[in-house]
Design an enzyme around this catalytic site. Sequence first.
Site, PDB file in Angstrom:
ATOM      1  CG  ASP A   1       7.220   3.305  17.841  1.00  0.00           C
ATOM      2  OD1 ASP A   1       5.979   3.746  18.130  1.00  0.00           O
ATOM      3  OD2 ASP A   1       8.234   3.663  18.747  1.00  0.00           O
TER       4      ASP A   1
ATOM      5  NE  ARG B   1       0.130   3.718  13.443  1.00  0.00           N
ATOM      6  CZ  ARG B   1       0.893   2.729  13.559  1.00  0.00           C
ATOM      7  NH1 ARG B   1       2.000   3.183  14.258  1.00  0.00           N
ATOM      8  NH2 ARG B   1       0.926   1.648  12.899  1.00  0.00           N
TER       9      ARG B   1
ATOM     10  N   GLY C   1       0.908  -3.311  21.958  1.00  0.00           N
ATOM     11  CA  GLY C   1       0.460  -2.004  21.916  1.00  0.00           C
ATOM     12  C   GLY C   1       1.393  -0.903  22.325  1.00  0.00           C
TER      13      GLY C   1
ATOM     14  CE1 TYR D   1      -3.429   2.969   1.204  1.00  0.00           C
ATOM     15  CE2 TYR D   1      -1.624   3.257   3.011  1.00  0.00           C
ATOM     16  CZ  TYR D   1      -2.915   3.703   2.156  1.00  0.00           C
ATOM     17  OH  TYR D   1      -3.289   4.874   2.544  1.00  0.00           O
TER      18      TYR D   1
HETATM   19  C1  UGA Z   1      -3.474   3.244   8.732  1.00  0.00           C
HETATM   20  C2  UGA Z   1      -3.197   3.220   7.054  1.00  0.00           C
HETATM   21  O1  UGA Z   1      -2.762   2.083   6.436  1.00  0.00           O
HETATM   22  C3  UGA Z   1      -2.366   4.548   6.651  1.00  0.00           C
HETATM   23  O2  UGA Z   1      -2.352   4.481   5.458  1.00  0.00           O
HETATM   24  C4  UGA Z   1      -3.265   5.551   7.340  1.00  0.00           C
HETATM   25  O3  UGA Z   1      -2.654   6.806   7.004  1.00  0.00           O
HETATM   26  C5  UGA Z   1      -3.684   5.708   8.604  1.00  0.00           C
HETATM   27  O4  UGA Z   1      -4.461   4.410   8.887  1.00  0.00           O
HETATM   28  C6  UGA Z   1      -4.624   6.705   9.278  1.00  0.00           C
HETATM   29  O5  UGA Z   1      -5.668   6.434   9.763  1.00  0.00           O
HETATM   30  O6  UGA Z   1      -4.122   7.954   8.949  1.00  0.00           O
HETATM   31  P1  UGA Z   1      -2.141   2.647  10.780  1.00  0.00           P
HETATM   32  O7  UGA Z   1      -1.896   3.849  11.558  1.00  0.00           O
HETATM   33  O8  UGA Z   1      -1.243   1.334  10.962  1.00  0.00           O
HETATM   34  O9  UGA Z   1      -2.344   2.960   9.360  1.00  0.00           O
HETATM   35  O10 UGA Z   1      -3.783   2.176  11.232  1.00  0.00           O
HETATM   36  P2  UGA Z   1      -4.664   1.310  12.326  1.00  0.00           P
HETATM   37  O11 UGA Z   1      -5.121   0.159  11.670  1.00  0.00           O
HETATM   38  O12 UGA Z   1      -5.491   2.480  12.850  1.00  0.00           O
HETATM   39  O13 UGA Z   1      -3.361   0.999  13.329  1.00  0.00           O
HETATM   40  C7  UGA Z   1      -2.917   1.714  14.523  1.00  0.00           C
HETATM   41  C8  UGA Z   1      -2.173   0.628  15.420  1.00  0.00           C
HETATM   42  O14 UGA Z   1      -3.080   0.151  16.273  1.00  0.00           O
HETATM   43  C9  UGA Z   1      -1.374  -0.381  14.827  1.00  0.00           C
HETATM   44  O15 UGA Z   1       0.091  -0.364  15.539  1.00  0.00           O
HETATM   45  C10 UGA Z   1      -2.185  -1.510  15.002  1.00  0.00           C
HETATM   46  O16 UGA Z   1      -1.360  -2.663  14.950  1.00  0.00           O
HETATM   47  C11 UGA Z   1      -2.755  -1.256  16.104  1.00  0.00           C
HETATM   48  N1  UGA Z   1      -3.964  -1.966  16.404  1.00  0.00           N
HETATM   49  C12 UGA Z   1      -5.071  -2.052  15.630  1.00  0.00           C
HETATM   50  C13 UGA Z   1      -4.204  -2.601  17.789  1.00  0.00           C
HETATM   51  O17 UGA Z   1      -3.326  -2.714  18.617  1.00  0.00           O
HETATM   52  N2  UGA Z   1      -5.491  -3.040  18.063  1.00  0.00           N
HETATM   53  C14 UGA Z   1      -6.603  -3.217  17.104  1.00  0.00           C
HETATM   54  O18 UGA Z   1      -7.697  -3.927  17.631  1.00  0.00           O
HETATM   55  C15 UGA Z   1      -6.325  -2.538  16.072  1.00  0.00           C
END
Ligand code: UGA
Length: 341
Positions: free
Chosen positions: A297, A220, A216, A147
């Site tokens: 991270d 972000r 966790g 992606y």
């Molecule tokens: C996603 C997209 O891939 C990015 O392109 C986008 O910019 C971004 O969301 C966004 O919202 O701006 P990411 O930040 O990895 O990227 O999105 P999440 O799926 O929300 O994950 C955030 C973190 O939470 C990750 O570390 C994930 O592993 C964690 N997570 C997710 C949990 O710990 N528990 C959950 O139930 C879901």
Amino acid sequence: MKLLIFGVGGFVGSNLAEHLIEQGEHEFVGVDITQEKLRGIEGPNFRFVEGNISDESLADELVADADVVVDLIAYANPSIYVESPLDVVRLNFFENMKILEYCLRHQKRLIQYSTSEVYGKRTRDAEYHDNHSDLVMGPVQKQRWIYASAKQLLERIIHAHGIKGDLDYSIIRPFNFVGPRFDYLVPAGTKGGPRVFSHFLSALLTGGPIHLVDGGGQHRCFTHIEDASTAFTTILENPGGHNEIFNVGNPDTNISMKDLATLMQDLYKDLTGIEPANEIIVIDGEEFYGKGYEDMDRVPPNVDKLMALGWKPTKGLDAIFREAIKYYIDRPEMTASILSS
Ligand code: UGA
């Protein structure tokens, strides 16, 4: 200005539509295959067109009639990158390339939504700078990065047209926007699926477990969707917004997923008076999303370039998550389907 927004029916698009109607400055046409999230979002300066971007004659005709084209079309959930990497490239690269081509053909300005994920894994920098930071991907075998690679190539092609002089563009790199109509709610215990806010919120609403992927500890920075919408209009209207790439994020909201779970539980209790009793499950990333997932991270965005145009984020972590959780609590019918499933 007359805007054309591809992907107006999604989370970012529906909130942007609401903002543009409220602002009343610009006339806009919004295109999408679905209008479920646009229910009640109506205004004299907004026209919705139900259509698919694969309908080339429709897309071409609409671009010809606009001043500025906004491309929001994307799959943005990591679970899809892992499960259906080819669909991700088809939509997030090839379909987006068509929109770029229409803009070149009709000489229209393009505002392309990209992603903070183009930065990839954490670099040596303490923050991501829109102009200087390296973009570091994981191995090919970790298809999560397909992606970010697709978005990165799209950005590079757009930039190359910019320096060639045949495209007027702006690129927006969103940093975890949160607000109403975010992704979708899921039944208790669901793995994969939507992004973290939807997962944690679903767990609070159903009493199901909260999964902390890989413990966790990863961070972000979250951005209030209203700040994201004002960032858009700043870039649209300011002469300094042309032929530039902008991080859109709030550097002051850096939080680990573990602390986010606690924050959301505290806010839920504050808003409802109910003490959340979710089981906290630590789960391996590949078990939660599937083989090929890899996490990072992520460090805070540097938003100096955007702030120099007069924008600044106005809402911190408490307001971002309090307002977003309240939106769903105030609409119990939205949770009814998951509560009964
Ligand atoms: C996603 C997209 O891939 C990015 O392109 C986008 O910019 C971004 O969301 C966004 O919202 O701006 P990411 O930040 O990895 O990227 O999105 P999440 O799926 O929300 O994950 C955030 C973190 O939470 C990750 O570390 C994930 O592993 C964690 N997570 C997710 C949990 O710990 N528990 C959950 O139930 C879901």
